[in-house]
Enzyme design. Structure first.
Site, PDB file in Angstrom:
ATOM      1  N   SER A 141       0.830  -1.208   0.000  1.00  0.00           N
ATOM      2  CA  SER A 141       0.000   0.000   0.000  1.00  0.00           C
ATOM      3  C   SER A 141       0.863   1.256   0.000  1.00  0.00           C
ATOM      4  O   SER A 141       1.940   1.291   0.602  1.00  0.00           O
ATOM      5  CB  SER A 141      -0.859   0.003   1.268  1.00  0.00           C
ATOM      6  OG  SER A 141      -1.373   1.290   1.514  1.00  0.00           O
ATOM      7  N   GLU A 143       0.251   3.646   1.736  1.00  0.00           N
ATOM      8  CA  GLU A 143       0.337   4.040   3.145  1.00  0.00           C
ATOM      9  C   GLU A 143       1.724   3.744   3.712  1.00  0.00           C
ATOM     10  O   GLU A 143       2.150   4.377   4.682  1.00  0.00           O
ATOM     11  CB  GLU A 143      -0.702   3.280   3.967  1.00  0.00           C
ATOM     12  CG  GLU A 143      -2.113   3.811   3.844  1.00  0.00           C
ATOM     13  CD  GLU A 143      -2.306   5.156   4.526  1.00  0.00           C
ATOM     14  OE1 GLU A 143      -1.932   5.275   5.698  1.00  0.00           O
ATOM     15  OE2 GLU A 143      -2.813   6.075   3.880  1.00  0.00           O
ATOM     16  N   TYR A 164      -1.773  -0.124  10.498  1.00  0.00           N
ATOM     17  CA  TYR A 164      -2.015  -0.776   9.208  1.00  0.00           C
ATOM     18  C   TYR A 164      -0.768  -0.672   8.319  1.00  0.00           C
ATOM     19  O   TYR A 164      -0.319  -1.664   7.733  1.00  0.00           O
ATOM     20  CB  TYR A 164      -3.213  -0.116   8.522  1.00  0.00           C
ATOM     21  CG  TYR A 164      -3.356  -0.473   7.068  1.00  0.00           C
ATOM     22  CD1 TYR A 164      -3.911  -1.684   6.666  1.00  0.00           C
ATOM     23  CD2 TYR A 164      -2.925   0.413   6.068  1.00  0.00           C
ATOM     24  CE1 TYR A 164      -4.035  -2.013   5.327  1.00  0.00           C
ATOM     25  CE2 TYR A 164      -3.051   0.094   4.735  1.00  0.00           C
ATOM     26  CZ  TYR A 164      -3.607  -1.115   4.365  1.00  0.00           C
ATOM     27  OH  TYR A 164      -3.708  -1.440   3.034  1.00  0.00           O
TER      28      TYR A 164
HETATM   29  O1  G4F Z   1     -10.607   6.571   2.088  1.00  0.00           O
HETATM   30  P1  G4F Z   1      -9.627   6.505   3.200  1.00  0.00           P
HETATM   31  O2  G4F Z   1     -10.068   5.866   4.459  1.00  0.00           O
HETATM   32  O3  G4F Z   1      -8.338   5.799   2.596  1.00  0.00           O
HETATM   33  P2  G4F Z   1      -6.808   5.741   3.085  1.00  0.00           P
HETATM   34  O4  G4F Z   1      -6.686   5.968   4.524  1.00  0.00           O
HETATM   35  O5  G4F Z   1      -6.014   6.648   2.193  1.00  0.00           O
HETATM   36  O6  G4F Z   1      -6.430   4.220   2.816  1.00  0.00           O
HETATM   37  C1  G4F Z   1      -6.893   3.513   1.671  1.00  0.00           C
HETATM   38  O7  G4F Z   1      -5.924   3.539   0.654  1.00  0.00           O
HETATM   39  C2  G4F Z   1      -4.696   2.880   0.965  1.00  0.00           C
HETATM   40  C3  G4F Z   1      -3.798   2.997  -0.250  1.00  0.00           C
HETATM   41  O8  G4F Z   1      -3.063   4.161  -0.169  1.00  0.00           O
HETATM   42  C4  G4F Z   1      -4.963   1.429   1.328  1.00  0.00           C
HETATM   43  F1  G4F Z   1      -3.803   0.816   1.629  1.00  0.00           F
HETATM   44  C5  G4F Z   1      -5.905   1.370   2.492  1.00  0.00           C
HETATM   45  O9  G4F Z   1      -6.203   0.013   2.774  1.00  0.00           O
HETATM   46  C6  G4F Z   1      -7.197   2.083   2.103  1.00  0.00           C
HETATM   47  O10 G4F Z   1      -7.786   1.381   1.028  1.00  0.00           O
HETATM   48  O11 G4F Z   1      -9.119   7.984   3.561  1.00  0.00           O
HETATM   49  C7  G4F Z   1      -8.620   8.866   2.574  1.00  0.00           C
HETATM   50  C8  G4F Z   1      -8.412  10.232   3.209  1.00  0.00           C
HETATM   51  C9  G4F Z   1      -7.618  10.205   4.503  1.00  0.00           C
HETATM   52  O12 G4F Z   1      -6.713  11.266   4.506  1.00  0.00           O
HETATM   53  C10 G4F Z   1      -8.665  10.410   5.588  1.00  0.00           C
HETATM   54  O13 G4F Z   1      -8.182  11.022   6.771  1.00  0.00           O
HETATM   55  O14 G4F Z   1      -9.699  10.750   3.544  1.00  0.00           O
HETATM   56  C11 G4F Z   1      -9.624  11.315   4.845  1.00  0.00           C
HETATM   57  N1  G4F Z   1     -10.965  11.350   5.431  1.00  0.00           N
HETATM   58  C12 G4F Z   1     -11.638  12.489   5.788  1.00  0.00           C
HETATM   59  N2  G4F Z   1     -12.816  12.186   6.331  1.00  0.00           N
HETATM   60  C13 G4F Z   1     -11.749  10.288   5.726  1.00  0.00           C
HETATM   61  C14 G4F Z   1     -12.916  10.823   6.305  1.00  0.00           C
HETATM   62  N3  G4F Z   1     -11.565   8.968   5.564  1.00  0.00           N
HETATM   63  C15 G4F Z   1     -12.560   8.137   5.962  1.00  0.00           C
HETATM   64  N4  G4F Z   1     -12.406   6.810   5.790  1.00  0.00           N
HETATM   65  N5  G4F Z   1     -13.718   8.605   6.551  1.00  0.00           N
HETATM   66  C16 G4F Z   1     -13.938   9.938   6.756  1.00  0.00           C
HETATM   67  O15 G4F Z   1     -14.971  10.338   7.271  1.00  0.00           O
END
Ligand code: G4F
Length: 358
Positions: A141, A143, A164
């Site tokens: 990832s 990440e 993670y």
């Molecule tokens: O959609 P996210 O939860 O994805 P994140 O953390 O980037 O991770 C995903 O991608 C990775 C690959 O780079 C994978 F390895 C991992 O398994 C997963 O699929 O969050 C994206 C962004 C972050 O910066 C988070 O802080 O969105 C921001 N965010 C803002 N509000 C939120 C929210 N994320 C989530 N999940 N929920 C919110 O309410």
């Protein structure tokens, strides 16, 4: 007929990969975790009832076959390898939610980190006993790069910022170590964010597109989110599984960054998704600290030069098209919900803040 085994087959990537492999004439075996409720909706259209396969439940080769297993259970993984006899193994299983990994750090490390090790050890023994090579894809990832400056490529340092990401770094290094120590074919994909209408509902993209569609139809009014300034490199999951497959068709195993090379903030995703439905996101989005992580990664943007040059891979769906695909799909779901059909499982964040903190 080539045979593949997919861990995490019920997830977004597992379903697209199973479709790709079945279309290429593979017999596909998938590992499913036992649960009291069904969670196979992403692969139901691919599955053939074993009763239709013949008296012994196997019948002609081919199709999608499911096995109960878990990345926490090495014995089961070994039995499944013996039963499936795969030529290729794709390790996609993980507790993949970054925010949740802060709440369930041991479980996340066990599944995503030690789980990969259990699988590599099982493959090592299976390949030796079977006397034939088995190729392994390990889902890494972006990440793992954490605070490494963008654009990140295979030479960038791993500076992980979540349990993670630490677990994924361990799995990556287990892969490299087993490759060098035992000559196993293990390819590490370092995939940047990849989305689709099949994305889990607690990841930010689908959380936004599902909410925008329901707000457009008057089914909800608010969307609770965390950090809006974080930038991510969002591609289409259907494109990314092609890169996984290509990695296992190479003469030698390697590590590959898979990304579009274009990053956008969560705020820009909101503007694009709500804008497509002629909505003003600022009238509906409420910031809620529950959805922030203890530490954030401000900017991930991938440089996939190696994958493009070596694998001949290129992303076909760009940002605007991806947002449109997801919004249009969720608008269709919301229309069916409003018409009285089965409502989509609206995830945490579309409601007032509750115990769900994803
Ligand atoms: O959609 P996210 O939860 O994805 P994140 O953390 O980037 O991770 C995903 O991608 C990775 C690959 O780079 C994978 F390895 C991992 O398994 C997963 O699929 O969050 C994206 C962004 C972050 O910066 C988070 O802080 O969105 C921001 N965010 C803002 N509000 C939120 C929210 N994320 C989530 N999940 N929920 C919110 O309410």
């Amino acid at each position: 007929m080539p045979r593949a085994l997919i861990t995490g087959v019920t997830g977004q990537d597992g379903s697209y990969l199973a479709e790709l492999l079945l279309g290429r004439g593979y017999e596909v075996h998938g590992i499913v975790r036992r649960s009291s409720s069904f969670h196979t909706e992403r692969i139901d259209h691919l599955y053939t009832d074993p009763h239709l396969l013949g008296d012994d439940g196997h019948g002609e080769p081919g199709g999608l076959r499911l096995h109960y297993g878990d990345m926490l259970d090495g014995t089961a993984l070994r039995r499944i390898l013996d039963a499936a006899q795969p030529d290729e193994v794709y390790n996609l299983a993980a507790q993949s939610h970054v925010r949740v990994s802060f709440d369930q750090s041991e479980h996340t490390a066990d599944v995503a980190g030690l789980g990969a090790l259990r699988l590599f050890e099982a493959v090592r023994d299976h390949a030796r006993a079977a006397g034939r090579p088995v190729r392994v894809y390990q889902a890494g990832s972006s990440e793992m790069f954490g605070l490494a400056p963008a654009p990140q490529n295979e030479a960038s340092p791993f500076l992980p910022r979540s349990p993670y990401a630490v677990a994924k770094v361990a799995a990556h290094h287990f892969g490299v170590t087993f490759r060098e120590a035992y000559g196993l074919f293990i390819a590490n994909g370092i995939l940047f964010n990849h989305e689709s209408p099949r994305r889990g509902e607690t990841f930010v993209t689908l959380k936004i597109t599902r909410a925008a569609a329901r707000i457009r139809l008057g089914l909800q009014d608010r969307l609770y989110l965390g950090e809006l300034d974080a930038r991510r490199d969002w591609g289409f999951a259907g494109d990314y599984v092609v890169a996984m497959w290509l990695m296992l068709q190479q003469p030698v195993p390697g590590d590959f960054v898979v990304a579009t090379g274009e990053s956008h903030s969560v705020r820009e995703f909101l503007e694009a998704a709500f804008g497509r439905l002629e909505l003003d996101w600022q009238a509906h989005v409420v910031l809620d600290p529950r959805y922030r992580r203890p530490v954030e990664i401000p900017h991930l943007c991938g440089d996939s030069t190696r994958a493009r040059a070596t694998l001949g891979w290129t992303p076909r769906v760009r940002f605007a098209e991806l947002v449109a695909m997801m919004v249009d799909h969720d608008l269709d779901l919301a229309q069916r919900e409003r018409a009285g059909g089965a409502p989509p499982n609206v995830g945490p964040g579309s409601r007032a803040p509750g115990p769900g903190r994803a």
